[in-house]
Write an enzyme that holds these catalytic residues in place. Structure first.
Site, PDB file in Angstrom:
ATOM      1  N   ARG A 225      58.259  45.243  47.807  1.00 20.52           N
ATOM      2  CA  ARG A 225      58.366  44.424  49.026  1.00 20.52           C
ATOM      3  C   ARG A 225      59.709  43.710  49.076  1.00 20.52           C
ATOM      4  O   ARG A 225      60.370  43.659  50.120  1.00 20.52           O
ATOM      5  CB  ARG A 225      57.238  43.381  49.061  1.00 20.52           C
ATOM      6  N   ASP A 264      48.009  47.920  61.789  1.00 23.23           N
ATOM      7  CA  ASP A 264      46.882  48.101  60.875  1.00 23.23           C
ATOM      8  C   ASP A 264      45.624  48.343  61.709  1.00 23.23           C
ATOM      9  O   ASP A 264      45.556  47.937  62.870  1.00 23.23           O
ATOM     10  CB  ASP A 264      46.688  46.872  59.976  1.00 23.23           C
ATOM     11  N   ALA A 293      46.851  54.607  62.231  1.00 28.98           N
ATOM     12  CA  ALA A 293      48.250  54.929  61.939  1.00 28.98           C
ATOM     13  C   ALA A 293      48.656  56.282  62.507  1.00 28.98           C
ATOM     14  O   ALA A 293      49.738  56.420  63.098  1.00 28.98           O
ATOM     15  CB  ALA A 293      48.484  54.901  60.428  1.00 28.98           C
ATOM     16  N   ASP A 313      52.702  52.541  54.046  1.00 26.63           N
ATOM     17  CA  ASP A 313      51.946  52.188  52.834  1.00 26.63           C
ATOM     18  C   ASP A 313      50.457  52.388  53.095  1.00 26.63           C
ATOM     19  O   ASP A 313      49.688  51.428  53.145  1.00 26.63           O
ATOM     20  CB  ASP A 313      52.246  50.745  52.439  1.00 26.63           C
ATOM     21  N   CYS A 353      49.311  55.534  46.909  1.00 28.27           N
ATOM     22  CA  CYS A 353      48.592  54.918  45.793  1.00 28.27           C
ATOM     23  C   CYS A 353      47.484  55.835  45.284  1.00 28.27           C
ATOM     24  O   CYS A 353      46.614  55.400  44.531  1.00 28.27           O
ATOM     25  CB  CYS A 353      48.022  53.563  46.199  1.00 28.27           C
TER      26      CYS A 353
END
Length: 409
Positions: A225, A264, A293, A313, A353
């Site tokens: 970040r 989001d 998204a 992300d 992730c």
């Protein structure tokens, strides 16, 4: 209610798990997960949570572990020294080792600090994750056997850290995966405030550790970040899957971005992001959009939107090996659309992730996405998780976070 295990006394009658022929090498190499298919036979009658000895097909001792017949990971391994069994003292020592690293990384924590204290397999405690947010500890138990040892684990955490309270967070799917019935809630002490305020790189955040994603914040992206803020002065930034504004606020507060469009699918996350922007005096520069998204990027392409910097992300797209192919298709679509929206010479941060998706898979996907977006992607840095999320060389699944910083031409 789980029964507390007391591992202080061990006897010669400890059950043995014996591996199939030619299945022992990963475990001699200290990988901590023994799947059912690798097991030949079990001697004794171990119950869920019991200590077992793992042996190769020829009878050679490999490691001490904890047994769970309800899980696909039927044994989790912790000690490869036959003279160091899994006593209560063993668990206390492992906790102290993990906390010792964080004391080096964060020598002067205060009530606004946050970090990961214990990172499961990476700290030799497969199935236990502990995050510290100021004076509170957030605990995740993803192993039934360790959950049965709550008392010794929590006692040592209290002794070592003197928190105001310890709150349990559960992970999606853990009941089915481990046969473990847990519910979020207070384990000890005072309940954490909502929101709870922390500070990171000079940015203040209000977070919900009781109901927010993970344990309330994505601590693994801490340094990433801050790093992207070095590239965004005066930029129009698109932050996709922004959650509560971690990347967005660094771009505005530390980077001097002119505008951030934060996207989001969660209205609760966006509400907190807006509150965090106001908390830091940049509310007028943050625009939030509640949208899927994939749909939003497609709409932006149709409208001819252009950004100086885009940050992707997304949440974990692959939870097991069966999900890898679908995850790569999802990453490809997101990245192809995103690169097409970046002005020539603009910057791009893209993350995954999903531990099942390797760096090689991710890089190959990015190459294909850039090709079909008719863009050249120049990689500046390939980054991972912050230092309080170390990886184990014996369990490469712990090297899960991929964060690629590049320039699009």
């Amino acid at each position: 209610m789980l029964t507390q295990k007391n591992d202080t006394l061990l006897t010669d009658s400890v059950p043995r798990v014996v591996l199939q022929p030619r299945k022992a090498l990963p475990f001699f190499s200290r990988h901590p997960w023994v799947f059912r298919g690798a097991v030949s036979r079990i001697t004794g009658d171990p119950a869920a949570g019991d200590i077992v000895r793992l042996h190769a097909h020829d009878g050679v001792f490999i490691a001490w572990g904890l047994f769970n017949p309800n899980s696909n990971i039927c044994v989790r391994l912790y000690s490869w020294d036959e003279s160091i069994p899994l006593t209560d003292e063993f668990w206390r020592t492992r906790i102290d080792e993990a906390i010792g690293l964080r004391k080096v990384l964060f020598p002067s924590p205060d009530s606004s600090s946050a970090c990961r204290l214990i990172f499961s397999e990476a700290d030799g405690l497969s199935g236990l994750t502990v995050d510290r947010y100021g004076d509170w500890l957030l605990v995740q138990l993803t192993s039934r056997a360790l959950a049965q040892r709550q008392e010794v684990l929590l006692t040592r955490l209290r002794e070592a850290l003197n928190p105001k309270g310890i709150w349990l967070r559960t992970e999606k799917g853990i009941r089915a995966a481990e046969g473990l019935e847990l519910a979020d809630g207070l384990l000890w002490g005072e309940a954490p405030p909502r929101p709870l305020f922390i500070e990171e790189h000079g940015v203040r955040y209000g977070i919900d550790v009781a109901e927010g994603q993970k344990t309330g914040f994505f601590l693994d992206q801490r340094d990433n970040r801050r790093r992207i803020a070095d590239f965004v002065k005066g930029h129009r930034v698109l932050d996709v899957c922004c959650y509560t504004g971690g990347f967005s606020l660094n771009c505005l507060v530390n980077g001097g971005a002119a505008e951030v469009v934060a996207v989001d699918a969660s209205e609760a996350a966006l509400t907190q992001a807006r509150a965090n922007a106001e908390l830091n005096g940049v509310g007028d520069c943050l625009q939030t959009v509640k949208q899927d998204a994939f749909k939003l990027l497609e709409e932006f392409e149709e409208r001819g939107e252009v950004f100086d910097t885009i940050i992707l992300d997304p949440p974990k797209l692959a939870r097991n090996r069966q999900g890898i192919e679908a995850a790569l298709r999802g990453y490809y679509s997101l990245n192809r659309f995103a690169m097409g929206l970046i002005r020539p010479g603009g910057f791009f941060v893209t993350c995954s992730c999903s531990g099942q998706v390797t760096h090689e898979m991710f890089a190959d996907m990015l190459g294909q996405a850039a090709l079909h977006a008719n863009r050249r992607l120049q990689l500046i840095e390939v980054r991972g998780a912050a230092a309080d999320h170390p990886a184990s060389i014996h369990c490469l699944e712990t090297d899960y976070l991929k964060c690629y910083l590049g320039r699009v031409l």
